[in-house]
Write an enzyme that holds these catalytic residues in place. Sequence first.
Site, PDB file in Angstrom:
ATOM      1  N   CYS B 159       0.808  -1.214   0.000  1.00 45.49           N
ATOM      2  CA  CYS B 159       0.000   0.000   0.000  1.00 45.49           C
ATOM      3  C   CYS B 159       0.844   1.267   0.000  1.00 45.49           C
ATOM      4  O   CYS B 159       0.313   2.378   0.031  1.00 45.49           O
ATOM      5  CB  CYS B 159      -0.951  -0.027   1.180  1.00 45.49           C
ATOM      6  SG  CYS B 159      -1.913  -1.544   1.160  1.00 45.49           S
ATOM      7  N   HIS B 299      -1.968   8.212   6.004  1.00 49.90           N
ATOM      8  CA  HIS B 299      -2.277   6.904   5.430  1.00 49.90           C
ATOM      9  C   HIS B 299      -3.662   6.484   5.919  1.00 49.90           C
ATOM     10  O   HIS B 299      -4.454   5.979   5.143  1.00 49.90           O
ATOM     11  CB  HIS B 299      -1.195   5.898   5.838  1.00 49.90           C
ATOM     12  CG  HIS B 299      -1.345   4.577   5.167  1.00 49.90           C
ATOM     13  ND1 HIS B 299      -1.314   4.433   3.801  1.00 49.90           N
ATOM     14  CD2 HIS B 299      -1.553   3.318   5.666  1.00 49.90           C
ATOM     15  CE1 HIS B 299      -1.478   3.149   3.482  1.00 49.90           C
ATOM     16  NE2 HIS B 299      -1.639   2.460   4.595  1.00 49.90           N
ATOM     17  N   GLU B 310       0.021   5.670  13.514  1.00 45.61           N
ATOM     18  CA  GLU B 310       0.322   6.861  12.716  1.00 45.61           C
ATOM     19  C   GLU B 310       0.175   8.130  13.559  1.00 45.61           C
ATOM     20  O   GLU B 310       0.983   9.057  13.460  1.00 45.61           O
ATOM     21  CB  GLU B 310      -0.579   6.936  11.478  1.00 45.61           C
ATOM     22  CG  GLU B 310      -0.186   8.077  10.535  1.00 45.61           C
ATOM     23  CD  GLU B 310      -0.897   8.024   9.192  1.00 45.61           C
ATOM     24  OE1 GLU B 310      -1.900   7.300   9.071  1.00 45.61           O
ATOM     25  OE2 GLU B 310      -0.438   8.725   8.260  1.00 45.61           O
ATOM     26  N   LYS B 331      -8.979   8.533   2.477  1.00 48.72           N
ATOM     27  CA  LYS B 331      -9.471   7.150   2.313  1.00 48.72           C
ATOM     28  C   LYS B 331     -10.896   7.018   2.853  1.00 48.72           C
ATOM     29  O   LYS B 331     -11.639   6.129   2.429  1.00 48.72           O
ATOM     30  CB  LYS B 331      -8.581   6.155   3.070  1.00 48.72           C
ATOM     31  CG  LYS B 331      -7.306   5.803   2.333  1.00 48.72           C
ATOM     32  CD  LYS B 331      -6.612   4.610   2.959  1.00 48.72           C
ATOM     33  CE  LYS B 331      -5.274   4.328   2.300  1.00 48.72           C
ATOM     34  NZ  LYS B 331      -4.203   5.276   2.705  1.00 48.72           N
ATOM     35  N   HIS B 336      -9.510   2.370   0.048  1.00 44.90           N
ATOM     36  CA  HIS B 336      -8.084   2.053  -0.027  1.00 44.90           C
ATOM     37  C   HIS B 336      -7.719   1.451  -1.392  1.00 44.90           C
ATOM     38  O   HIS B 336      -8.064   0.308  -1.684  1.00 44.90           O
ATOM     39  CB  HIS B 336      -7.726   1.079   1.097  1.00 44.90           C
ATOM     40  CG  HIS B 336      -6.262   0.995   1.392  1.00 44.90           C
ATOM     41  ND1 HIS B 336      -5.297   1.517   0.545  1.00 44.90           N
ATOM     42  CD2 HIS B 336      -5.586   0.465   2.434  1.00 44.90           C
ATOM     43  CE1 HIS B 336      -4.098   1.286   1.065  1.00 44.90           C
ATOM     44  NE2 HIS B 336      -4.253   0.660   2.209  1.00 44.90           N
ATOM     45  N   PHE B 395       1.926  -3.244   3.945  1.00 46.25           N
ATOM     46  CA  PHE B 395       2.244  -4.544   4.541  1.00 46.25           C
ATOM     47  C   PHE B 395       3.675  -4.914   4.163  1.00 46.25           C
ATOM     48  O   PHE B 395       4.090  -4.728   3.018  1.00 46.25           O
ATOM     49  CB  PHE B 395       1.301  -5.626   4.004  1.00 46.25           C
ATOM     50  CG  PHE B 395      -0.061  -5.663   4.656  1.00 46.25           C
ATOM     51  CD1 PHE B 395      -0.445  -4.712   5.592  1.00 46.25           C
ATOM     52  CD2 PHE B 395      -0.955  -6.664   4.331  1.00 46.25           C
ATOM     53  CE1 PHE B 395      -1.702  -4.755   6.187  1.00 46.25           C
ATOM     54  CE2 PHE B 395      -2.222  -6.722   4.920  1.00 46.25           C
ATOM     55  CZ  PHE B 395      -2.597  -5.767   5.841  1.00 46.25           C
TER      56      PHE B 395
END
Lengths: 85, 410
Positions: B159, B299, B310, B331, B336, B395
């Site tokens: 991502c 993010h 975050e 998002k 996403h 990831f």
Amino acid sequence: MTQELDFKELQNLAAEILGIDPNEVQLDKSFQRDLAADSLDLVELIAAVEDKYDVELSEETLEGMKSIRDLWVFLEEKQKSKAEA
Amino acid sequence: MAVTGLGFVTPIGQDIETVWSSLVEGVSGVGPITRFDASDYACRIAAEVKDYDAERFMDRKTARHIGRYCQFAVGAAKMALEDAGLDPHEMDPDDVGVIISSGIGGMEEIERNHSALLERGVRRISPFTVPMMIADMAAGIVAMQTGAGGLNYAIVSACASSGHAIGEAAEIIKRGDSVAMIAGGAEATITPLTMGAFIQIKAVSERNDEPERACRPWDVERDGFVMGEGSAVLILEDWEHARKRGAHVYAEIAGYGGSADMYHVTAPHPEGQGAIRAMRKALTKAEVEPEEIGYVNAHGTSTKLGDVAETKAIKAVFGDHAYKLAVSSTKSMHAHLLGGAGALEAGATILALERGVLPPTINLDKQDPECDLDYVPNHSRKADVKVAISNSFGFGGHNATLVIKKTEPN
């Protein structure tokens, strides 16, 4: 009595795979020379023709065909022999 | 590095103005899954790209022979070039490169052909399976379609992929290997296997009854991310080249930093250690002080672990200033896009700076006490921000931060 083959169906099938107008698929045309089919297109075409007409068609056989007429004759003969069987 | 063009194929719009109005009006692109029958799935919602007409951007044969994610990339890239007024066909082919990332590649095509293999045998695997499934093909096909013949590849970092794509593309121009870069990401993973796999790791929201309310970063009621799809592409250009041809410059990519969490395959580092280092590196490279940052496009995926980590990372990097700057997760609206997320969010940040409006985090009704920053809840906000950052984490523990500066009128 088996059904007669409909050329329009072959036109539509080939057109779908080659991303062209069905009317471009004519008996005197060659898949490679006239319709810009590359080797990947031919493999896809073989699978589609085999599924639709219940025949076996090798890459060599298809590549050896000079025009769509040859494929059409091939399919008609297969159809005839199935009818006789 | 000047940003001179933007192109979007997204769940909240397929052109700049539609995407922008969705962002400022807080429109969600999430709905029931229609790409396949998901009735047996615990998660039955996603943000799909609706009514995309691939043949608007390429001939029918090309469209048939490339994966859905590549179809999106070609559309976004062509729109971005048109927006930039740049035609690589008219340039030295080596002057324009392409980095278009995908986190996964042609998943739908892999699944379809695997089914064909199991159900009908090896001879029914499409001869186009390989070009449709490989994750580099968006970059390849965009070069074929646009005449951009310079450096060409994809960066895969889940991502964070297109955050890295934009950051590295800027570096390529900086070191003189290209005059312009077509940079971004694309993804199309609303598929039976991908959705099932994300459900199995309990990563996706199961708020099936309220799809538009499902993606809710920093809200206590959040229950996972929402899958999206689409592509976003930026045209990055050498500043002098852009100036000489009188191009409109949206903003500047001023710095880029990347790092690894070194922690876990799917979970972020709980203190955001990798994210902290990515943000710090990006600020240093941009020669920007933390206090100069007015907006963080986070993010912010709407997972408990990610949101908290975050937030901690932002506080560690910015100290007291963390409470003065605005943070939002777009998002919450477009969901996403995995490998397309970083580019779409960079695009959103660029438009926010240029137009002086910060897009909100929608569905933020009750803030998680562990997430106590200003997340621009539910309504967009006018703000004249000069410098912003956009975070992307993936990831594997990949982190990428971009520093984006507003173009100063001269």
